[in-house]
Design an enzyme around this catalytic site. Structure first.
Site, mmCIF file in Angstrom:
data_model
loop_
_atom_site.group_PDB
_atom_site.id
_atom_site.type_symbol
_atom_site.label_atom_id
_atom_site.label_comp_id
_atom_site.label_asym_id
_atom_site.label_seq_id
_atom_site.Cartn_x
_atom_site.Cartn_y
_atom_site.Cartn_z
ATOM 1 N N HIS A 22 0.813 -1.218 0.000
ATOM 2 C CA HIS A 22 0.000 0.000 0.000
ATOM 3 C C HIS A 22 0.844 1.265 0.000
ATOM 4 C CE1 HIS A 22 0.675 -0.350 4.450
ATOM 5 N NE2 HIS A 22 0.750 0.954 4.349
ATOM 6 N N ASP A 80 -0.264 -7.491 0.877
ATOM 7 C CA ASP A 80 0.272 -6.151 1.131
ATOM 8 C C ASP A 80 1.794 -6.187 1.083
ATOM 9 O OD1 ASP A 80 0.541 -3.505 1.706
ATOM 10 O OD2 ASP A 80 -0.366 -3.583 3.697
ATOM 11 N N GLY A 104 3.946 5.942 9.047
ATOM 12 C CA GLY A 104 5.343 5.952 8.619
ATOM 13 C C GLY A 104 6.056 4.657 8.909
ATOM 14 N N SER A 134 4.804 1.736 8.170
ATOM 15 C CA SER A 134 4.411 0.750 7.155
ATOM 16 C C SER A 134 5.615 0.226 6.385
ATOM 17 C CB SER A 134 3.437 1.388 6.159
ATOM 18 O OG SER A 134 2.126 1.331 6.629
ATOM 19 N N SER A 170 1.885 -3.856 7.950
ATOM 20 C CA SER A 170 0.776 -3.509 7.070
ATOM 21 C C SER A 170 -0.042 -2.358 7.655
ATOM 22 C CB SER A 170 -0.115 -4.728 6.833
ATOM 23 O OG SER A 170 -1.249 -4.405 6.058
#
Length: 466
Positions: free
Chosen positions: A207, A237, A318, A320, A335
């Protein structure tokens, strides 16, 4: 049943040999160096991997009609949920703990399939809670009362082993390491370095950006890291960012944990419920917690992602794409989730093993510890890290795990720009006059594209993080 017992009883010998090590083992400090000789905690980590593997092996051997998952208890022992006393006896004979439950894995999976077929409601999530033998359905604060009532009706039709819970936060992707990588879409964290044998890549969250997205190592957009060449989201993801130079460089087997330190990654594996794990991200640094569920499904506003690892580790925007690991074993990439690192929360991770299999790449890991006979710092004869695709589990008693062998972070993203490479005198040859026109056009095109990316990113950054 006899043939099953014969196969699994052989594991009891290994369990007896390592069982006494699982109750000890201290936390490896961040100041520890990779060249230190492995301590008792490192040996305990190896032992615990065998224990975790035994639980999963038993589930595989006995089948999903008679079992309902496995986890590691507070003392580091594998526990297997079973549906009858005969199966429980086989588990105990193999040296593991058995818990008799009312619903098999097949029933739990059927319940999640029913939930998945219902109308999608953003802000909901569900996972199989092996310890309680239930499917837990959660809804965040964005889910309306009417949607919650409809979902409750679906759950009631499945059975009483579906538990409904409301959460105060919101399930969101953690867009915006674990070092920061920046693009027009926001800020994410680098996960693990991987390779296809010809080029090196960063494995991060899907993402974070679509295929073609440019990533930079600085807010000004002067230091290009690379571009996304493959991305999966929703559904899964994960994504691949190909290094602009094609090479991850020095320290490719290390993930940053803050204060100039990193953890050496020595292998890849699947998480286990009850396992103590560590997450690193560019916003909140190194955090730890416990795996609370597997095969979780999350209905983010952007889409549904399934097959995730659920944990009680906190994360914020941030983080992720940042790495999840334990005892130096790569487990997942961040995720999303709910909550924050002030009040706590739930965070979901994409399993690394599934991402590697679908992308056709291998994790870049440190050399085996015995390669050079000097402990954790051992390296292959050519001085480089090695790709790895062999899964190993790293479940450890919740209080007994460490991130892994730590070392100063010496690598980094290549900060050279296209213009500096093109104007390097070493690259000017006799054919310069012939290709000058092409180079000017190329530089101009790349400059315009990079300038657009930089300005768009700066506008986004100043609006959301300034």
């Amino acid at each position: 049943m006899r043939h099953v017992r014969r196969r699994i009883v052989r594991r009891a010998t290994r369990l007896a040999a390592v069982g006494g090590l699982l109750l000890g083992g201290g936390m490896v400090t961040q100041a520890a160096m990779a060249s230190e000789t492995p301590t008792t905690s490192a040996v305990a980590g190896d032992a615990a991997r065998s224990v975790a593997g035994t639980g999963a092996d038993l589930v595989e051997e006995l089948g999903t009609a008679r079992t309902a998952g496995t986890w590691v208890d507070s003392r580091g022992r594998p526990v297997v949920a079973v549906t009858d006393e005969t199966t429980a006896a086989a588990v105990r004979e193999a040296g593991a703990e058995a818990k008799v439950v009312g619903h098999s894995m097949n029933e739990l999976k059927k319940a999640t399939a029913t939930l998945r077929s219902a109308p999608r409601v953003a802000g909901t999530a569900w996972m199989m809670d092996y310890k309680s033998n239930q499917v837990v359905v959660r809804a965040d604060r964005t889910v309306s009362s009417s949607d919650w009532a409809e979902l409750t009706k679906v759950a009631s039709g499945i059975g009483s082993f579906v538990r409904m819970e409301r959460t105060s936060g919101a399930f969101t992707t953690r867009l915006n390491g674990a070092r920061p990588i920046l693009s027009t879409g926001g800020r994410c964290s680098a996960g693990f370095n991987v390779t296809n044998g010809s080029n090196d890549f960063i494995l991060t969250a899907g993402h974070c950006g679509p295929t073609g997205a440019a990533w930079f190592a600085d807010a000004q957009g002067d230091r290009e890291v690379g571009r996304t060449v493959a991305s999966t989201f929703p559904g899964g993801d994960f994504s691949l960012v190909q290094y602009a130079s094609g090479d991850a460089g020095e320290g490719a087997d290390v993930v940053a944990i803050g204060d100039g330190n990193g953890v050496r990654i020595t292998g890849v594996g699947d998480a286990a419920v009850g396992q103590r794990v560590f997450r690193s991200g560019s916003t909140t640094g190194l955090r730890d917690g416990e795996v609370t569920g597997l095969d979780a499904t999350v209905n983010y506003p952007e889409g549904t992602v399934s097959g995730l690892i659920e944990t009680d580790v906190c994360a914020e925007s941030g983080d992720s794409g940042g790495p999840l690991f334990s005892e130096g074993i790569a487990l997942g990439i961040t995720s999303g989730g709910s909550g924050d690192c002030t009040t706590g929360g739930t965070t979901f991770f994409q399993p690394v093993t599934k991402a590697l299999a679908q992308l056709g790449v291998q994790l870049i890991v440190a050399a085996p510890s015995g390669a050079a006979g000097d402990g954790a710092s051992s390296a292959p004869s050519d001085g480089g890290a090695q790709p790895s695709s062999s899964p190993t589990q790293a479940a450890v008693a919740p209080g007994g795990a460490s991130p892994g062998s730590t070392t100063p972070v010496t690598g980094g993203f290549d900060g050279s720009t296209l213009v500096s490479r093109l104007t390097d005198p070493r690259n000017i040859g006799p054919g310069l006059l012939v290709i000058a026109g092409s180079l000017v056009a190329l530089v101009a095109t790349r400059y315009i594209r990079a300038e657009q990316d930089r300005k768009a990113y700066q506008r986004y950054y100043s609006a959301t993080w300034g």
